[in-house]
Design a protein around this motif. Structure first.
Motif, PDB file in Angstrom:
ATOM      1  N   GLU A   8       0.837  -1.204   0.000  1.00 14.14           N
ATOM      2  CA  GLU A   8       0.000   0.000   0.000  1.00 14.14           C
ATOM      3  C   GLU A   8       0.871   1.252   0.000  1.00 14.14           C
ATOM      4  O   GLU A   8       0.553   2.243  -0.660  1.00 14.14           O
ATOM      5  CB  GLU A   8      -0.942  -0.011   1.212  1.00 14.14           C
ATOM      6  N   THR A   9       1.986   1.191   0.713  1.00 17.90           N
ATOM      7  CA  THR A   9       2.913   2.327   0.737  1.00 17.90           C
ATOM      8  C   THR A   9       3.494   2.555  -0.656  1.00 17.90           C
ATOM      9  O   THR A   9       3.621   3.703  -1.110  1.00 17.90           O
ATOM     10  CB  THR A   9       4.053   2.069   1.746  1.00 17.90           C
ATOM     11  N   ASP A  10       3.832   1.477  -1.354  1.00 21.46           N
ATOM     12  CA  ASP A  10       4.332   1.592  -2.732  1.00 21.46           C
ATOM     13  C   ASP A  10       3.298   2.253  -3.633  1.00 21.46           C
ATOM     14  O   ASP A  10       3.622   3.119  -4.455  1.00 21.46           O
ATOM     15  CB  ASP A  10       4.672   0.206  -3.299  1.00 21.46           C
ATOM     16  N   VAL A  11       2.034   1.821  -3.482  1.00 24.35           N
ATOM     17  CA  VAL A  11       0.952   2.381  -4.303  1.00 24.35           C
ATOM     18  C   VAL A  11       0.783   3.870  -4.019  1.00 24.35           C
ATOM     19  O   VAL A  11       0.625   4.688  -4.938  1.00 24.35           O
ATOM     20  CB  VAL A  11      -0.374   1.618  -4.053  1.00 24.35           C
ATOM     21  N   LEU A  12       0.847   4.252  -2.743  1.00 20.89           N
ATOM     22  CA  LEU A  12       0.700   5.666  -2.380  1.00 20.89           C
ATOM     23  C   LEU A  12       1.820   6.502  -3.004  1.00 20.89           C
ATOM     24  O   LEU A  12       1.584   7.603  -3.512  1.00 20.89           O
ATOM     25  CB  LEU A  12       0.698   5.822  -0.855  1.00 20.89           C
ATOM     26  N   ARG A  13       3.045   5.968  -2.992  1.00 19.26           N
ATOM     27  CA  ARG A  13       4.166   6.695  -3.612  1.00 19.26           C
ATOM     28  C   ARG A  13       3.901   6.932  -5.104  1.00 19.26           C
ATOM     29  O   ARG A  13       4.162   8.016  -5.629  1.00 19.26           O
ATOM     30  CB  ARG A  13       5.458   5.888  -3.469  1.00 19.26           C
ATOM     31  N   LEU A  14       3.383   5.910  -5.770  1.00 17.27           N
ATOM     32  CA  LEU A  14       3.136   6.021  -7.210  1.00 17.27           C
ATOM     33  C   LEU A  14       1.984   6.983  -7.511  1.00 17.27           C
ATOM     34  O   LEU A  14       2.021   7.729  -8.491  1.00 17.27           O
ATOM     35  CB  LEU A  14       2.864   4.630  -7.797  1.00 17.27           C
ATOM     36  N   ILE A  15       0.969   6.977  -6.655  1.00 19.13           N
ATOM     37  CA  ILE A  15      -0.124   7.948  -6.805  1.00 19.13           C
ATOM     38  C   ILE A  15       0.443   9.359  -6.737  1.00 19.13           C
ATOM     39  O   ILE A  15       0.114  10.239  -7.530  1.00 19.13           O
ATOM     40  CB  ILE A  15      -1.188   7.761  -5.693  1.00 19.13           C
ATOM     41  N   ALA A  16       1.342   9.583  -5.765  1.00 21.02           N
ATOM     42  CA  ALA A  16       1.910  10.910  -5.552  1.00 21.02           C
ATOM     43  C   ALA A  16       2.781  11.366  -6.711  1.00 21.02           C
ATOM     44  O   ALA A  16       2.982  12.560  -6.917  1.00 21.02           O
ATOM     45  CB  ALA A  16       2.720  10.931  -4.256  1.00 21.02           C
ATOM     46  N   ARG A  17       3.286  10.389  -7.479  1.00 25.82           N
ATOM     47  CA  ARG A  17       4.099  10.754  -8.647  1.00 25.82           C
ATOM     48  C   ARG A  17       3.252  10.958  -9.893  1.00 25.82           C
ATOM     49  O   ARG A  17       3.776  11.105 -10.997  1.00 25.82           O
ATOM     50  CB  ARG A  17       5.157   9.671  -8.884  1.00 25.82           C
ATOM     51  N   ILE A  28      -5.950   1.177  -3.348  1.00 23.66           N
ATOM     52  CA  ILE A  28      -6.232   2.604  -3.175  1.00 23.66           C
ATOM     53  C   ILE A  28      -7.407   2.799  -2.218  1.00 23.66           C
ATOM     54  O   ILE A  28      -7.378   3.666  -1.344  1.00 23.66           O
ATOM     55  CB  ILE A  28      -6.511   3.275  -4.544  1.00 23.66           C
ATOM     56  N   GLY A  29      -8.431   1.965  -2.366  1.00 21.83           N
ATOM     57  CA  GLY A  29      -9.577   2.052  -1.456  1.00 21.83           C
ATOM     58  C   GLY A  29      -9.162   1.832  -0.010  1.00 21.83           C
ATOM     59  O   GLY A  29      -9.611   2.540   0.903  1.00 21.83           O
ATOM     60  N   ARG A  30      -8.259   0.875   0.201  1.00 21.45           N
ATOM     61  CA  ARG A  30      -7.786   0.593   1.566  1.00 21.45           C
ATOM     62  C   ARG A  30      -6.924   1.735   2.101  1.00 21.45           C
ATOM     63  O   ARG A  30      -6.995   2.073   3.284  1.00 21.45           O
ATOM     64  CB  ARG A  30      -7.001  -0.723   1.577  1.00 21.45           C
ATOM     65  N   ILE A  31      -6.093   2.296   1.229  1.00 17.77           N
ATOM     66  CA  ILE A  31      -5.242   3.429   1.636  1.00 17.77           C
ATOM     67  C   ILE A  31      -6.106   4.601   2.095  1.00 17.77           C
ATOM     68  O   ILE A  31      -5.889   5.181   3.164  1.00 17.77           O
ATOM     69  CB  ILE A  31      -4.340   3.875   0.457  1.00 17.77           C
ATOM     70  N   LEU A  32      -7.100   4.940   1.285  1.00 20.00           N
ATOM     71  CA  LEU A  32      -7.975   6.067   1.620  1.00 20.00           C
ATOM     72  C   LEU A  32      -8.714   5.795   2.929  1.00 20.00           C
ATOM     73  O   LEU A  32      -8.854   6.678   3.778  1.00 20.00           O
ATOM     74  CB  LEU A  32      -8.975   6.327   0.485  1.00 20.00           C
ATOM     75  N   GLY A  33      -9.184   4.562   3.094  1.00 23.66           N
ATOM     76  CA  GLY A  33      -9.915   4.194   4.306  1.00 23.66           C
ATOM     77  C   GLY A  33      -9.039   4.265   5.549  1.00 23.66           C
ATOM     78  O   GLY A  33      -9.429   4.849   6.567  1.00 23.66           O
TER      79      GLY A  33
END
Length: 220
Positions: A160-169, A191-196
């Motif tokens: 999830e941390t990897d996904v968040l980094r990629l979203i930010a890029r 992404i749904g889990r990150i937001l939650g």
């Protein structure tokens, strides 16, 4: 049916956008407002799903109106789509901090406006590449080399941390899926889990959080 409210101090803009959106079978224009204060009042009265919000308005500008509508309540309230004349508008960063879910140029094609309302209503953020670049530049100008990583990010799994980094890029779901060699649906689930877990309303807030916490540094 997606309920929309249009806030702009120019009557022609309100009428033009209103007519365009009203012609769509899944969109319903429930009202409009000529300034930010009226927008706040009308949103609370009409409960729209999406607000098209001009930034520069009399009485109360669109940034303050956005703060009052969603700033203190990230999970509730309408989605706010900021209308701007310039893609490198000085208000980009502040609007995201205030809780806006995306940006749209006023001179964008009609189809883009309709699509933007649907995208934002669905919970996705609408961040043009130029807006994401502006956001990165904003953080690059801030000297925070030793910013501590907040405890809130500990709730995320490594993936999830990897996904968040990629979203930010600024990566799209499709690009994230390709980078991580997973299905696009898997990315959406992450992404749904990150937001939650982080109590965020959409992708726009996730981008802001990733930079503010130092998870991603400008220029990476």
């Amino acid at each position: 049916m997606i309920k929309v409210l249009i806030a702009d101090d120019q009557a022609m803009v309100r009428q033009g956008f209103g007519a365009l959106l009203a012609a769509q079978p899944d969109l319903l224009v429930v009202g409009d407002a000529a300034n930010g204060a009226d927008a706040v009042t009308e949103v609370r009265r009409l409960a729209p799903d999406v607000v098209l919000m001009d930034v520069r308005m009399p009485v109360m500008d669109g940034l303050e109106a956005t703060r009052r509508l969603v700033g203190g309540n990230p999970a509730g309230g309408p989605k706010v789509l900021i209308l701007t004349t310039f893609d490198l508008d000085d208000y980009v960063y502040e609007a995201l901090r205030a809780g806006a879910s995306g940006f749209l140029l006023k001179d964008a094609p009609a189809a883009d406006l309709v699509n933007a309302v649907r995208v934002v209503a669905s919970g996705e953020a609408l961040l043009a590449p130029s807006v994401t670049r502006r956001l990165i530049a904003e953080f690059a100008a801030r000297p925070h080399p030793n910013r501590p990583r907040p405890v809130v990010l500990n709730a995320l799994t490594p993936r999830e941390t990897d996904v968040l980094r990629l979203i930010a890029r600024g990566r799209s779901n499709q690009e994230i899926a390709a980078d991580l060699v997973v299905a696009e649906q898997t990315v959406k689930t992450h992404i749904g889990r990150i937001l939650g877990k982080l109590g965020l309303r959409d992708r726009a807030q996730a981008v802001v959080l990733a930079y503010e916490t130092g998870l991603v540094a400008a220029g990476e």
